[in-house]
Scaffold this motif. Sequence first.
Motif, short mmCIF file in Angstrom:
data_model
loop_
_atom_site.label_atom_id
_atom_site.label_comp_id
_atom_site.label_asym_id
_atom_site.label_seq_id
_atom_site.Cartn_x
_atom_site.Cartn_y
_atom_site.Cartn_z
N ARG A 1 0.75 -0.93 -0.16
CA ARG A 1 0.01 -0.26 0.07
C ARG A 1 0.91 1.47 0.46
O ARG A 1 1.31 0.87 0.96
N TRP A 2 1.26 1.66 -1.05
CA TRP A 2 1.80 2.81 -1.21
C TRP A 2 0.92 4.20 -1.69
O TRP A 2 -0.10 4.06 -2.62
N GLY A 3 1.48 5.76 -1.38
CA GLY A 3 0.95 6.90 -2.11
C GLY A 3 1.63 8.02 -1.97
O GLY A 3 2.58 7.99 -1.85
N GLY A 4 0.96 9.65 -2.62
CA GLY A 4 1.90 10.33 -2.56
C GLY A 4 0.63 10.99 -3.86
O GLY A 4 -0.34 11.14 -3.61
N THR A 5 1.45 12.15 -4.05
CA THR A 5 1.40 12.82 -4.86
C THR A 5 1.03 12.65 -6.80
O THR A 5 2.34 11.94 -6.43
N ILE A 6 0.42 12.78 -7.23
CA ILE A 6 0.22 12.34 -9.07
C ILE A 6 1.00 12.97 -8.91
O ILE A 6 1.11 14.45 -9.75
N VAL B 1 -9.00 14.21 -14.20
CA VAL B 1 -9.41 14.12 -12.73
C VAL B 1 -8.47 13.39 -12.19
O VAL B 1 -7.92 14.20 -10.60
N TYR B 2 -7.50 12.60 -12.24
CA TYR B 2 -6.75 12.15 -12.09
C TYR B 2 -5.41 13.37 -12.47
O TYR B 2 -4.62 13.31 -13.18
N ALA B 3 -5.28 13.94 -11.37
CA ALA B 3 -4.31 15.65 -12.24
C ALA B 3 -2.91 15.89 -11.62
O ALA B 3 -3.15 15.47 -10.25
#
Length: 184
Positions: A55-60, A107-109
Amino acid sequence: MPDIILKYVFTALLILLLGGCASQVPLNIREAPAGGASLAEARTDAASHQGRSLRWGGTIIETRNRQDATWLTVLGRPLYKNGEPKFSDDSAGRFIAIVPGFLDPQVYAPERRVTITGTLVRTESGKVGEHPYTYPVVQADAWHLWPMEVDRSYGYDPWYDPWYDPWYYRPWGYRRFPYGYPYW
């Protein structure tokens, strides 16, 4: 008979109340997989972590649509316990998430926060500017786009009245008016 009706009404209200408190974040995003690899570990030794859940996350950074999937390039950030990426300057690096299907790039900007769960499938060579870079590639099982934060830095004060003049009326006399009040 009225007691039974009251019991059903109370139960229905309790279910509605508890249902309103339910999170909109998917369960596999809220809970980290057991033994999941971190982004820093995967960047240093991707071969030993392939096939592991994560499970990873961050800024696109970038959204690229391909024929059958969307590739998200993400700048990894530390996550809160619920999986939401933190607003911080800390980063373990970048990764690519392959999301099945089409995701709208508007949207996924860039600068939107996203959390991905899936498996580490391989690494991909690329560049960041002129610097060569190795991206861990994740096959996404679930993803969650977090709501945009509202910028409240413009200093709006809801109690501020632009028409308030503290010098307009003074009960102790009119000689203290700096702007020449009153007009008679």
